[in-house]
Design a protein around this motif. Sequence first.
Motif, PDB file in Angstrom:
ATOM      1  N   HIS A  41       0.823  -1.218   0.000  1.00 29.79           N
ATOM      2  CA  HIS A  41       0.000   0.000   0.000  1.00 29.79           C
ATOM      3  C   HIS A  41       0.856   1.267   0.000  1.00 29.79           C
ATOM      4  CE1 HIS A  41       0.970  -1.008   4.100  1.00 29.79           C
ATOM      5  NE2 HIS A  41       0.488   0.122   4.573  1.00 29.79           N
ATOM      6  N   LEU A  42       2.190   1.083  -0.026  1.00 29.93           N
ATOM      7  CA  LEU A  42       3.094   2.229  -0.053  1.00 29.93           C
ATOM      8  C   LEU A  42       3.727   2.284  -1.433  1.00 29.93           C
ATOM      9  CD1 LEU A  42       4.608   1.658   3.479  1.00 29.93           C
ATOM     10  CD2 LEU A  42       2.743   3.191   2.802  1.00 29.93           C
ATOM     11  N   ASP A  43       3.521   3.395  -2.118  1.00 27.52           N
ATOM     12  CA  ASP A  43       3.810   3.471  -3.539  1.00 27.52           C
ATOM     13  C   ASP A  43       5.142   4.150  -3.813  1.00 27.52           C
ATOM     14  OD1 ASP A  43       3.677   3.625  -6.261  1.00 27.52           O
ATOM     15  OD2 ASP A  43       2.124   5.196  -6.318  1.00 27.52           O
ATOM     16  N   SER A  44       6.107   3.341  -4.279  1.00 24.77           N
ATOM     17  CA  SER A  44       7.415   3.901  -4.632  1.00 24.77           C
ATOM     18  C   SER A  44       7.433   4.280  -6.105  1.00 24.77           C
ATOM     19  CB  SER A  44       8.507   2.867  -4.363  1.00 24.77           C
ATOM     20  OG  SER A  44       8.257   1.710  -5.151  1.00 24.77           O
ATOM     21  N   GLY A  45       6.314   4.090  -6.773  1.00 27.56           N
ATOM     22  CA  GLY A  45       6.232   4.388  -8.198  1.00 27.56           C
ATOM     23  C   GLY A  45       6.506   3.172  -9.058  1.00 27.56           C
ATOM     24  N   LEU A  46       7.243   2.212  -8.503  1.00 26.35           N
ATOM     25  CA  LEU A  46       7.587   1.029  -9.290  1.00 26.35           C
ATOM     26  C   LEU A  46       6.342   0.164  -9.447  1.00 26.35           C
ATOM     27  CD1 LEU A  46      10.845   0.392  -7.322  1.00 26.35           C
ATOM     28  CD2 LEU A  46      10.790   0.872  -9.777  1.00 26.35           C
ATOM     29  N   ASP A  47       6.124  -0.300 -10.654  1.00 28.99           N
ATOM     30  CA  ASP A  47       4.978  -1.130 -10.949  1.00 28.99           C
ATOM     31  C   ASP A  47       5.260  -2.542 -10.444  1.00 28.99           C
ATOM     32  OD1 ASP A  47       2.703  -2.128 -12.065  1.00 28.99           O
ATOM     33  OD2 ASP A  47       3.613  -2.409 -14.054  1.00 28.99           O
ATOM     34  N   LYS A  48       4.365  -3.089  -9.620  1.00 26.18           N
ATOM     35  CA  LYS A  48       4.639  -4.403  -9.029  1.00 26.18           C
ATOM     36  C   LYS A  48       4.784  -5.481 -10.105  1.00 26.18           C
ATOM     37  CE  LYS A  48       3.365  -7.452  -5.190  1.00 26.18           C
ATOM     38  NZ  LYS A  48       2.326  -7.915  -4.260  1.00 26.18           N
ATOM     39  N   ASP A  49       4.016  -5.355 -11.177  1.00 23.31           N
ATOM     40  CA  ASP A  49       4.149  -6.335 -12.268  1.00 23.31           C
ATOM     41  C   ASP A  49       5.519  -6.250 -12.925  1.00 23.31           C
ATOM     42  OD1 ASP A  49       1.593  -7.190 -11.822  1.00 23.31           O
ATOM     43  OD2 ASP A  49       0.708  -5.860 -13.327  1.00 23.31           O
ATOM     44  N   TRP A  50       6.018  -5.017 -13.043  1.00 21.84           N
ATOM     45  CA  TRP A  50       7.356  -4.871 -13.626  1.00 21.84           C
ATOM     46  C   TRP A  50       8.413  -5.473 -12.693  1.00 21.84           C
ATOM     47  CZ3 TRP A  50      11.810  -2.414 -11.901  1.00 21.84           C
ATOM     48  CH2 TRP A  50      12.880  -2.468 -12.812  1.00 21.84           C
ATOM     49  N   LEU A  51       8.262  -5.218 -11.405  1.00 19.50           N
ATOM     50  CA  LEU A  51       9.210  -5.791 -10.449  1.00 19.50           C
ATOM     51  C   LEU A  51       9.206  -7.321 -10.537  1.00 19.50           C
ATOM     52  CD1 LEU A  51       8.658  -3.604  -7.243  1.00 19.50           C
ATOM     53  CD2 LEU A  51      10.756  -3.748  -8.581  1.00 19.50           C
ATOM     54  N   CYS A  56      17.849   2.958 -18.618  1.00 18.31           N
ATOM     55  CA  CYS A  56      16.948   3.746 -19.460  1.00 18.31           C
ATOM     56  C   CYS A  56      17.494   5.137 -19.768  1.00 18.31           C
ATOM     57  CB  CYS A  56      15.565   3.850 -18.835  1.00 18.31           C
ATOM     58  SG  CYS A  56      15.540   4.743 -17.281  1.00 18.31           S
ATOM     59  N   ARG A  57      18.662   5.495 -19.181  1.00 19.39           N
ATOM     60  CA  ARG A  57      19.242   6.768 -19.573  1.00 19.39           C
ATOM     61  C   ARG A  57      19.781   6.690 -21.002  1.00 19.39           C
ATOM     62  NH1 ARG A  57      22.843   7.866 -14.348  1.00 19.39           N
ATOM     63  NH2 ARG A  57      22.565   5.617 -14.344  1.00 19.39           N
ATOM     64  N   TRP A  58      20.186   5.506 -21.406  1.00 17.30           N
ATOM     65  CA  TRP A  58      20.846   5.364 -22.709  1.00 17.30           C
ATOM     66  C   TRP A  58      20.079   4.474 -23.678  1.00 17.30           C
ATOM     67  CZ3 TRP A  58      24.216   4.259 -18.264  1.00 17.30           C
ATOM     68  CH2 TRP A  58      24.770   5.461 -17.767  1.00 17.30           C
ATOM     69  N   THR A  59      19.048   3.798 -23.179  1.00 19.57           N
ATOM     70  CA  THR A  59      18.238   2.934 -24.039  1.00 19.57           C
ATOM     71  C   THR A  59      16.779   3.285 -23.767  1.00 19.57           C
ATOM     72  OG1 THR A  59      18.113   1.231 -22.345  1.00 19.57           O
ATOM     73  CG2 THR A  59      19.939   1.060 -23.900  1.00 19.57           C
ATOM     74  N   PRO A  60      15.880   2.803 -24.584  1.00 16.73           N
ATOM     75  CA  PRO A  60      14.477   3.198 -24.385  1.00 16.73           C
ATOM     76  C   PRO A  60      13.933   2.768 -23.025  1.00 16.73           C
ATOM     77  CG  PRO A  60      14.788   2.217 -26.549  1.00 16.73           C
ATOM     78  CD  PRO A  60      16.072   2.023 -25.803  1.00 16.73           C
ATOM     79  N   CYS A  61      12.899   3.471 -22.614  1.00 17.38           N
ATOM     80  CA  CYS A  61      12.201   3.209 -21.355  1.00 17.38           C
ATOM     81  C   CYS A  61      11.782   1.743 -21.285  1.00 17.38           C
ATOM     82  CB  CYS A  61      10.973   4.106 -21.292  1.00 17.38           C
ATOM     83  SG  CYS A  61       9.818   3.713 -19.977  1.00 17.38           S
ATOM     84  N   PHE A  62      11.957   1.121 -20.132  1.00 15.57           N
ATOM     85  CA  PHE A  62      11.552  -0.279 -20.001  1.00 15.57           C
ATOM     86  C   PHE A  62      10.330  -0.417 -19.097  1.00 15.57           C
ATOM     87  CE2 PHE A  62      15.423   0.568 -17.508  1.00 15.57           C
ATOM     88  CZ  PHE A  62      14.886   0.496 -16.215  1.00 15.57           C
ATOM     89  N   ASP A  63       9.667   0.690 -18.836  1.00 16.97           N
ATOM     90  CA  ASP A  63       8.391   0.673 -18.126  1.00 16.97           C
ATOM     91  C   ASP A  63       8.446   0.165 -16.696  1.00 16.97           C
ATOM     92  OD1 ASP A  63       6.878   1.753 -20.182  1.00 16.97           O
ATOM     93  OD2 ASP A  63       6.737  -0.191 -21.199  1.00 16.97           O
ATOM     94  N   CYS A  64       9.365   0.728 -15.899  1.00 20.63           N
ATOM     95  CA  CYS A  64       9.379   0.347 -14.487  1.00 20.63           C
ATOM     96  C   CYS A  64       8.203   0.984 -13.764  1.00 20.63           C
ATOM     97  CB  CYS A  64      10.699   0.729 -13.814  1.00 20.63           C
ATOM     98  SG  CYS A  64      10.887   2.494 -13.495  1.00 20.63           S
TER      99      CYS A  64
END
Lengths: 229, 663
Positions: free
Chosen positions: B591-601, B617-625
């Motif tokens: 219930h505490l949201d660090s922004g990271l998507d649990k499915d991505w984790l 992701c600084r040098w390659t495309p976003c990987f949707d964390c």
Amino acid sequence: MRFTSHRDFARAFERALRRAGVPIAFSQGFTPHPKISYASAAPTGVASEAEYLEIGLREPVDPGQLRAALDAALSPGLDVLDAVVAAGGSLADRIEASYWRIELPEVEPAVLERAVAAFTAAGEVQVERMTKQGRRTFDARAAVMKIDVMRSVETPSGAPGVSCAILELVVRQVTPSVRPDDVLSGLRAVADLEPPVSPRVIRLAQGTLTAQGEIVDPLDADRDGAAIV
Amino acid sequence: MSVPSTTPRPAVEPSIWPRLEPLLPQVTKPIQYVGGELGAVVKGWDEVVVRWALMYPDAYEVGLPNQGVQILYEVLNELPDVLAERTYAVWPDLEKLMRAHGVPQFTVDAHRSVRDFDVFGVSFSTELGYTNLLTAIDLAGIPLLAADRTDADPVIVAGGHAAFNPEPIADFVDAAVLGDGEEAVLEITAIVREWKAEGSPGGRDELLLRLARTESVYVPRFYDVDYLPDGRIQRVVPNRADVPFRVHKRTTMDLDAWPYPKKPLVPLAETVHERYAVEIFRGCTRGCRFCQAGMITRPVRERSITTVGQMVQQGLEFSGFHEVGLLSLSSADHSEIGDMCSGLAEQYAGTNVSLSLPSTRVDAFNIDLAQELSRNGRRTGLTFAPEGGSERIRKVINKMVSKEDLIRTVVTAYTNGWRQVKLYFMCGLPTETDADVLEIADMAHEVIRAGRAATGSKDIRCTVSIGGFVPKPHTPFQWASMERPEVIDHRLRLLKQAINADRSLGRAIGFRYHDGEPSLIEGLLSRGDRRVGAVIRRVWENGGRFDGWSEHFSYQRWVDAATEVLPAFGVDLDWYTTRQRDELEVLPWDHLDSGLDKDWLWQDWQDSLSEYEQDDCRWTPCFDCGVCPSMDTEIQIGPTGRKLLPLTPVNGAGLRIPAPTPQ
């Protein structure tokens, strides 16, 4: 400031040199150190109004400006009172004795007087202290030039307390050094004096000792020649 | 359900110093309790409206240099109607005397009793500070349990990385803040200010409710935890209207707008870091799967080269420090790090100021930077962190370094004059076997062999330093099982033997490690739920203090407390530590949201098990964390193209009279 150890002070002083932009000279070698030498630093837990040190500089500066800059750069409670150009000779050699005042809250002056009398009467008072070399036993009596109970009703530091005995001490610089707490250990040894509250110790002066037992400002010698700058 | 809290606040004692001072000659290093640091601020109690006590729950020597506390201290004290003072954990010798003489937990600034403040903020970098929190609360005369507190008590707020799972201390704190603190403390201050101005309507309960409504302050008492018969959590739900289902972390986006600390605290006492530290960026997207800091501080936000230069100049001038640390989670990754290092080196040439960079990146660029920084003569140590011994385990943890890279880099360091490098690894990583750990010995041997060949000298050394892996919340390893301490200790013994198997090479290799036991307890605390609070309390009652210090930490005390307390809940120490969680389990911090998507984790955890690497992701495309869209943030990196100004050397500027500190 009395809880500052010498090491703490030394680091604070080095930072103050940098804050004040003092052109300090550095030792040669792989890890250069600023050229600072401290003369007989007061022990931790002891206040002092008279500490001396010498610094080496890369270029001459005005002593008055140096004093003001360093004083501002140090924390409140650490005050630089004077700076003079060294005329030569070692500062440490000119520190022959220290003048201390010890407040003993909740000690009756009469009790202290009896203890001091016993201490003075003794030819030698062996005390023990932990040093870096381990536990050492030495005489705390011979180095004591003067030990008096002050007759004052006021507590100088304003500490609340019904009675407070005050001791004045002049102690010669010897090896191993005899510190105020060693004299207090001596009073315990000869007269079972056990202060119920931690004593408050302050160094009021140190310097060259005259034949009359007076302490002379160790910088006086340099001041005479200060015109040389 | 709220406690009737009408107790008026007792009269405030101006300073407890007269009662503390006589105790100080009887304790070790009394200077740490005296305060009066350069940069310290003392304000009149009645001149302000909102009063904060800030604590770093460890000894002064560790707590004082803490950046988080220093930043918040300065930010709060810049407000005219707010004061912030600091308090640290007192050592057991003083604690005993304080109890005997009735002296409360105090701040070092004006020596005021912590209980008299409005807010008591505690910053946790590590969970091992929890027992020290209890000591401070108790010494302050504040009820240990949040539920027992009244309007006479401050609101206790936890922050720092450990606050991303504050459930083990949920019974003891009133609130927790996730994420960056700079703006959060101002928001909390505003709420307290307004509530007090209104005459403190509704007491403590109303204040906490107002904090909870921000959706970025977590108030544990407003959430109920239900458990399944097997001990797992069934759900965590609000028990009040208008309390959010999830609490979100705070992100400070523009680091150039928050150039703190401007006036770093400079103590008289000796502390662990005597340097001016500048955070050159916050966040990290390298994606090392064990690294909680890298996961919860996303996205990357750089401080510009010009701000860094200005901070260094002003910070050094103010403090008189002679060391500058350019800090971040991976400093060599700053887009302008090269110019920054060469610019600073030039500016401070010949001044005895030394510059350091936590060097963990394993490549030659890192050595170029170190070379630049050591122009001033002083050569700070070089540390490389391959973290895992084998190629396989490095894929599991997503630390993309090959053995060849490492050896080439270290040899470059040796040929550039470094005689000593430190190599940092972890033990106990998910899927790890004895063989993975033993490869550390091969790597160290090869480093020495290649270094000797390249330099023609036997006078080179490396130190292998091993840390224990602890799975942390909000990381892909949050589901992982921990290894038992016996297994860890056995692996470390095997490794030591392997290093020394070749006596000539072994002599040039230092070996440092931590036992597995403290890691297991850290594991219990970091992934624990509210039931673990009872263990913390029992340990504390049995004398647990300073658990981050090996000489004070007692594994047995924790094991005994867990054995006494946990069976009543149908769980045990192993259940929290060596048990692997499955995908659908409700985790205590969901219930505490660090922004990271649990499915991505979860996907990243699965990728880890199949040894699949994830780029930055600084040098390659976003990987949707998940962080940027859910937190409405974005990566902020340079280069800005600007240069460090001014480029004049600072040496020989003449005497200056520093401004007096505001007292």
